[in-house]
Motif scaffolding. Sequence first.
Motif, PDB file in Angstrom:
ATOM      1  N   ASN A  42     -28.897  -7.742  10.318  1.00 51.42           N
ATOM      2  CA  ASN A  42     -28.760  -8.099  11.810  1.00 51.42           C
ATOM      3  C   ASN A  42     -27.628  -8.621  12.067  1.00 51.42           C
ATOM      4  O   ASN A  42     -26.888  -8.146  13.250  1.00 51.42           O
ATOM      5  N   ALA A  43     -26.624  -9.197  11.313  1.00 54.94           N
ATOM      6  CA  ALA A  43     -25.174  -9.463  11.431  1.00 54.94           C
ATOM      7  C   ALA A  43     -24.377  -8.285  11.625  1.00 54.94           C
ATOM      8  O   ALA A  43     -23.373  -8.043  12.444  1.00 54.94           O
ATOM      9  N   MET A  44     -24.805  -7.163  10.730  1.00 52.89           N
ATOM     10  CA  MET A  44     -24.079  -5.867  10.672  1.00 52.89           C
ATOM     11  C   MET A  44     -24.145  -5.166  12.143  1.00 52.89           C
ATOM     12  O   MET A  44     -23.293  -4.633  12.434  1.00 52.89           O
ATOM     13  N   LEU A  45     -25.168  -5.481  12.891  1.00 52.06           N
ATOM     14  CA  LEU A  45     -25.572  -4.585  14.035  1.00 52.06           C
ATOM     15  C   LEU A  45     -24.589  -5.143  15.110  1.00 52.06           C
ATOM     16  O   LEU A  45     -24.368  -4.450  15.959  1.00 52.06           O
ATOM     17  N   SER A  46     -23.802  -6.218  14.895  1.00 54.61           N
ATOM     18  CA  SER A  46     -22.825  -6.882  15.936  1.00 54.61           C
ATOM     19  C   SER A  46     -21.294  -6.241  15.448  1.00 54.61           C
ATOM     20  O   SER A  46     -20.207  -6.358  16.303  1.00 54.61           O
ATOM     21  N   LEU A  47     -21.010  -5.290  14.450  1.00 55.17           N
ATOM     22  CA  LEU A  47     -19.815  -5.175  13.870  1.00 55.17           C
ATOM     23  C   LEU A  47     -19.311  -4.110  15.217  1.00 55.17           C
ATOM     24  O   LEU A  47     -17.914  -4.313  15.339  1.00 55.17           O
ATOM     25  N   SER A  48     -20.086  -3.362  15.706  1.00 54.39           N
ATOM     26  CA  SER A  48     -19.581  -2.315  16.697  1.00 54.39           C
ATOM     27  C   SER A  48     -18.729  -3.021  18.003  1.00 54.39           C
ATOM     28  O   SER A  48     -17.959  -2.623  18.586  1.00 54.39           O
ATOM     29  N   ILE A 180     -26.863  -1.194   5.876  1.00 52.92           N
ATOM     30  CA  ILE A 180     -26.857  -0.104   6.892  1.00 52.92           C
ATOM     31  C   ILE A 180     -25.124   0.188   6.902  1.00 52.92           C
ATOM     32  O   ILE A 180     -24.944   1.102   7.565  1.00 52.92           O
ATOM     33  N   ILE A 181     -24.507  -0.386   6.264  1.00 55.63           N
ATOM     34  CA  ILE A 181     -22.892  -0.013   6.072  1.00 55.63           C
ATOM     35  C   ILE A 181     -22.814   0.812   4.998  1.00 55.63           C
ATOM     36  O   ILE A 181     -22.231   1.890   5.048  1.00 55.63           O
ATOM     37  N   TYR A 182     -22.951   0.275   3.741  1.00 59.36           N
ATOM     38  CA  TYR A 182     -22.538   0.980   2.240  1.00 59.36           C
ATOM     39  C   TYR A 182     -23.999   1.277   1.604  1.00 59.36           C
ATOM     40  O   TYR A 182     -23.755   1.584   0.387  1.00 59.36           O
ATOM     41  N   ASN A 183     -25.124   1.197   2.107  1.00 60.22           N
ATOM     42  CA  ASN A 183     -26.209   1.506   1.530  1.00 60.22           C
ATOM     43  C   ASN A 183     -26.392   0.909   0.230  1.00 60.22           C
ATOM     44  O   ASN A 183     -26.824   1.467  -0.729  1.00 60.22           O
ATOM     45  N   GLY A 184     -25.743  -0.293   0.168  1.00 63.37           N
ATOM     46  CA  GLY A 184     -26.083  -1.212  -1.113  1.00 63.37           C
ATOM     47  C   GLY A 184     -25.076  -0.979  -2.333  1.00 63.37           C
ATOM     48  O   GLY A 184     -25.065  -1.658  -3.380  1.00 63.37           O
ATOM     49  N   ASP A 185     -24.023   0.115  -2.018  1.00 67.81           N
ATOM     50  CA  ASP A 185     -22.953   0.207  -2.779  1.00 67.81           C
ATOM     51  C   ASP A 185     -21.998  -1.041  -2.975  1.00 67.81           C
ATOM     52  O   ASP A 185     -21.211  -1.183  -2.321  1.00 67.81           O
ATOM     53  N   MET A 186     -22.075  -1.865  -4.115  1.00 67.97           N
ATOM     54  CA  MET A 186     -21.282  -2.955  -3.964  1.00 67.97           C
ATOM     55  C   MET A 186     -19.919  -2.501  -4.534  1.00 67.97           C
ATOM     56  O   MET A 186     -19.175  -3.355  -4.357  1.00 67.97           O
ATOM     57  N   SER A 187     -19.632  -1.619  -5.122  1.00 69.38           N
ATOM     58  CA  SER A 187     -18.271  -1.012  -5.530  1.00 69.38           C
ATOM     59  C   SER A 187     -17.317  -1.077  -3.934  1.00 69.38           C
ATOM     60  O   SER A 187     -16.233  -1.605  -4.099  1.00 69.38           O
ATOM     61  N   LYS A 188     -18.016  -0.451  -2.924  1.00 70.94           N
ATOM     62  CA  LYS A 188     -17.618  -0.291  -1.625  1.00 70.94           C
ATOM     63  C   LYS A 188     -17.019  -1.840  -1.156  1.00 70.94           C
ATOM     64  O   LYS A 188     -16.266  -1.989  -0.569  1.00 70.94           O
ATOM     65  N   ASP A 230     -14.823   5.380   1.624  1.00 72.02           N
ATOM     66  CA  ASP A 230     -14.989   3.950   1.531  1.00 72.02           C
ATOM     67  C   ASP A 230     -14.822   3.204   2.969  1.00 72.02           C
ATOM     68  O   ASP A 230     -14.851   2.086   3.060  1.00 72.02           O
ATOM     69  N   ASN A 231     -14.539   3.824   3.859  1.00 72.25           N
ATOM     70  CA  ASN A 231     -14.119   3.188   5.243  1.00 72.25           C
ATOM     71  C   ASN A 231     -15.462   2.400   5.655  1.00 72.25           C
ATOM     72  O   ASN A 231     -16.462   2.462   5.626  1.00 72.25           O
ATOM     73  N   LEU A 232     -15.081   1.223   6.339  1.00 74.31           N
ATOM     74  CA  LEU A 232     -16.061   0.243   6.920  1.00 74.31           C
ATOM     75  C   LEU A 232     -16.141   0.965   8.283  1.00 74.31           C
ATOM     76  O   LEU A 232     -15.326   1.069   9.148  1.00 74.31           O
ATOM     77  N   VAL A 233     -17.399   1.877   8.534  1.00 70.28           N
ATOM     78  CA  VAL A 233     -17.470   2.307   9.646  1.00 70.28           C
ATOM     79  C   VAL A 233     -19.061   2.109  10.139  1.00 70.28           C
ATOM     80  O   VAL A 233     -20.104   1.928   9.293  1.00 70.28           O
ATOM     81  N   PHE A 234     -19.242   1.623  11.509  1.00 74.94           N
ATOM     82  CA  PHE A 234     -20.509   1.387  11.938  1.00 74.94           C
ATOM     83  C   PHE A 234     -20.939   2.578  12.712  1.00 74.94           C
ATOM     84  O   PHE A 234     -20.274   3.138  13.654  1.00 74.94           O
ATOM     85  N   ASP A 315     -24.117   9.205  19.091  1.00 75.04           N
ATOM     86  CA  ASP A 315     -23.836   8.779  17.865  1.00 75.04           C
ATOM     87  C   ASP A 315     -22.561   8.680  17.428  1.00 75.04           C
ATOM     88  O   ASP A 315     -22.396   8.660  16.003  1.00 75.04           O
ATOM     89  N   ALA A 316     -21.449   8.396  18.204  1.00 73.31           N
ATOM     90  CA  ALA A 316     -19.923   8.340  17.702  1.00 73.31           C
ATOM     91  C   ALA A 316     -20.024   7.220  17.062  1.00 73.31           C
ATOM     92  O   ALA A 316     -20.358   5.962  17.366  1.00 73.31           O
ATOM     93  N   PRO A 317     -19.287   7.407  15.684  1.00 70.83           N
ATOM     94  CA  PRO A 317     -19.139   5.966  14.787  1.00 70.83           C
ATOM     95  C   PRO A 317     -17.983   5.227  15.230  1.00 70.83           C
ATOM     96  O   PRO A 317     -17.172   5.604  16.254  1.00 70.83           O
ATOM     97  N   VAL A 318     -18.072   3.955  14.962  1.00 66.26           N
ATOM     98  CA  VAL A 318     -17.043   3.128  15.354  1.00 66.26           C
ATOM     99  C   VAL A 318     -16.402   2.867  13.905  1.00 66.26           C
ATOM    100  O   VAL A 318     -16.712   2.323  12.710  1.00 66.26           O
ATOM    101  N   TYR A 319     -14.714   3.085  13.570  1.00 69.08           N
ATOM    102  CA  TYR A 319     -14.133   3.065  12.612  1.00 69.08           C
ATOM    103  C   TYR A 319     -13.340   1.589  12.544  1.00 69.08           C
ATOM    104  O   TYR A 319     -12.614   1.322  13.771  1.00 69.08           O
ATOM    105  N   LEU A 320     -13.768   0.862  11.695  1.00 74.96           N
ATOM    106  CA  LEU A 320     -13.241  -0.625  11.637  1.00 74.96           C
ATOM    107  C   LEU A 320     -12.171  -0.932  10.503  1.00 74.96           C
ATOM    108  O   LEU A 320     -11.255  -1.573  11.010  1.00 74.96           O
ATOM    109  N   VAL A 321     -12.416  -0.556   9.629  1.00 76.72           N
ATOM    110  CA  VAL A 321     -11.458  -0.769   8.369  1.00 76.72           C
ATOM    111  C   VAL A 321     -11.252   0.710   7.593  1.00 76.72           C
ATOM    112  O   VAL A 321     -12.324   1.028   7.178  1.00 76.72           O
ATOM    113  N   THR A 322      -9.980   1.087   7.630  1.00 75.24           N
ATOM    114  CA  THR A 322     -10.074   2.602   7.052  1.00 75.24           C
ATOM    115  C   THR A 322      -9.025   2.818   6.177  1.00 75.24           C
ATOM    116  O   THR A 322      -8.071   1.842   5.970  1.00 75.24           O
TER     117      THR A 322
END
Length: 465
Positions: A42-48, A180-188, A230-234, A315-322
């Motif tokens: 739910n907190a991730m949903l505010s990233l955009s 919903i960001i990295y699908n559970g991939d903790m390395s990312k 690896d980008n942080l993308v919403f 459905d355009a993505p939001v690029y946050l940390v790239t």
Amino acid sequence: MKKLNIMIITALLLVGCNNFEEDININPNVPSQASGTQLIANAMLSLSGLSSSPQGEFMSQYLSETQYVNASLYPQSSTSFYGWYQGPLMNLQTVLNAADELSGVEGPVSNQLAVAKILKSYYIWNLTDRWGDIPYTEALSGADNFTPAYDSQESIYTDLFNVLDEASSQIVPGSITNDIIYNGDMSKWSKLANTLKMLMALRLSEVNPTLGKEKFAAAVQSGVLASNSDNLVFRHLNDANNQNYWFSQLNQGREWWAISSTLMDKMKPVGDPRLMVYGNANRTDGDYTGLVFGETVDIDTEKYALLGDAITAQDAPVYLVTYAQVLFAQAEAAKLGWITGGDATAEENYTMAIEASMDQWGADTSMLADFMAQPEIAYSADMAIEQIATQRWVHLFMHGYEGWAEYRRTGYPNNMVAPGGAEVPNRQIYIETEQFNNTENYNEAVQRQFGGTESLYGKVWWDIN
């Protein structure tokens, strides 16, 4: 008979009254308490919202207002940070407060806590860079403290460095659910934590370069974003419940934003391939014309380049940390002497950063060689900091608050305009409610930072030039 029926019904209600309020408020189809990963999601949903804001685009002069121009002219009005505390930050703090109660069914508890810390740090970093000193250590206490003190931005940065290190160190093998960001991939997530630390370190280039260099090198050594994957993308969806802000606006016929001449003048003369992604050609002559930021006279949207289809798609993505930000940061660090290699390393990272940016935005890479050969773009040891900073600003299009922060730190691009004499602000003004509901702490923060009078032009801690 009617009286008897009424009496029977009343008696039944009285018998069940002790449980009535409790039972009627329970939805049997919804869990009575959100899980840790549900709160994180739910907190991730505010990233955009950190990016999808006309105000952020105005602060960086990426876009020019075509309809309500005065809304873009840096009015001396307050801006609220309450929504961030009441929404995503409270969700994340709830997870952190419930460390002993989290379920390992949704993934290792230590990983859930690590992600919550990384996201909280990212939100707080954004907020402090926009307002300056903000409530932090005493915030998010709910009814226990409605009047939290404001922490200095310097102390917030110090703590965030520690929190990000802590988060990275507690990551263990195993994924988490509802990510919903990295699908559970903790390395990312680990790479993201280190990248945030690296970018925060670069913010200190003027105010404390010694500490900045130390934190930067440590972050790079620990492992930062290594590719665009690896980008942080919403990622928005083709669904009204999770759609791109700009789509929702243009879908209502609101052609209120054109590409600014500030941005156009840095892209069009050098044939930047990203321009065709960022904007659509004018409908009058098929050319690309930018609108002067703050222009109020004879604005015909047919004459100017409006936002591009890739930017306004549902459905355009939001690029946050790239990844491109990582490379631009390393290019600057090499030029500053923070990492080894000097101009050779700076040029290599600068070139790779532009390539990564082109790839991220889906630009026509067949034009890349000609673009890189332009005298204004080809790496110059004498102009390196300006080139790196300007190209980073171009890359950060539609992430206005981040572009604005980098402009305040570096002074580039060097063609920002001042409509009506209003220079680009240095910060946002605290919400007026704080003056009345948190008076003592508000006054103390304003006195500490600005000598008692706050405005758009008071400077945050790291902005010393």
